[in-house]
Motif scaffolding. Structure first.
Motif, short mmCIF file in Angstrom:
data_model
loop_
_atom_site.label_atom_id
_atom_site.label_comp_id
_atom_site.label_asym_id
_atom_site.label_seq_id
_atom_site.Cartn_x
_atom_site.Cartn_y
_atom_site.Cartn_z
N SER A 1 0.87 -1.07 0.08
CA SER A 1 -0.05 0.06 0.01
C SER A 1 0.91 1.24 0.00
O SER A 1 2.31 1.10 0.24
N PRO A 2 0.30 2.35 -0.25
CA PRO A 2 1.22 3.67 -0.22
C PRO A 2 1.85 3.93 1.09
O PRO A 2 3.01 3.91 1.09
N ASP A 3 1.08 3.42 2.11
CA ASP A 3 1.49 3.59 3.55
C ASP A 3 2.81 2.71 3.69
O ASP A 3 3.88 2.90 4.17
N GLN A 4 2.91 1.53 3.25
CA GLN A 4 3.62 0.35 3.39
C GLN A 4 4.95 0.70 2.41
O GLN A 4 6.09 0.60 2.76
N ARG A 5 4.80 1.33 1.40
CA ARG A 5 5.88 1.80 0.44
C ARG A 5 6.74 2.85 1.15
O ARG A 5 7.65 3.01 1.09
N ARG A 6 5.82 3.92 1.89
CA ARG A 6 6.55 4.87 2.60
C ARG A 6 7.47 4.50 3.58
O ARG A 6 8.58 4.79 3.84
N GLN A 7 7.06 3.38 4.28
CA GLN A 7 7.43 2.73 5.66
C GLN A 7 8.77 2.11 4.85
O GLN A 7 9.83 1.91 5.51
N TRP A 8 8.69 1.30 3.90
CA TRP A 8 9.73 0.61 3.43
C TRP A 8 10.81 1.61 2.79
O TRP A 8 11.86 1.25 3.08
N ARG B 1 11.52 4.33 4.14
CA ARG B 1 12.23 4.80 5.49
C ARG B 1 13.18 3.68 5.98
O ARG B 1 14.46 4.18 6.33
#
Length: 140
Positions: free
Chosen positions: A125-132, A134
């Motif tokens: 998901s977009p949130d998971q991609r941002r976390q990935w 980081r």
């Protein structure tokens, strides 16, 4: 990926391209060649046979790649593949939908008259991609 469905398809496409190049040269007035013979290679692109064709062509190749990518979905931010033939996109998009990809992008590229594209997909998901991002680019 291999663009052709068979070695015969690969050879036909190479012959078609050479005919087009010859026609273009004649239209520019450059029909004559050294010694009057054509010493062109059989193909107008480089690569081994196994790199240039596979059963089912690029659509089948990329579809298998999509199926395999599902097994490592959380280990990669984006998966990508070049797609030379726009006709392959319909089957590729269907395979991506079946695979559960959360985001799919098709980016067209062109150089001269040649148009190709690449397809990119992610299971995150977009949130998971941002976390990935980081975790992997800025240190954990």
């Amino acid at each position: 990926p291999p663009f052709h469905a068979s070695e015969a398809d690969m050879a036909r496409e190479a012959q078609r391209k050479w005919r087009g190049l010859d026609k273009s040269r004649r239209q520019r007035g450059n029909a004559s060649r050294k010694g009057g013979s054509r010493n062109a290679p059989a193909l107008n692109f480089a690569g081994q046979a196994a790199e240039l064709w596979c059963p089912g062509g690029e659509e089948a190749f990329v579809t298998r790649m999509i199926q395999e990518s599902r097994n490592v979905a959380s280990q990669c931010l984006w998966f990508t593949s070049l797609v030379a033939h726009s006709a392959s996109l319909t089957g590729i998009r269907k395979a991506l939908k079946r695979s559960g990809a959360s985001e799919v992008r098709v980016v067209e590229m062109s150089q001269g008259q040649k148009v190709s594209r690449f397809v990119a997909w992610s299971y995150l998901s977009p949130d998971q991609r941002r976390q990935w991002g980081r975790n992997h680019w800025q240190g954990k």
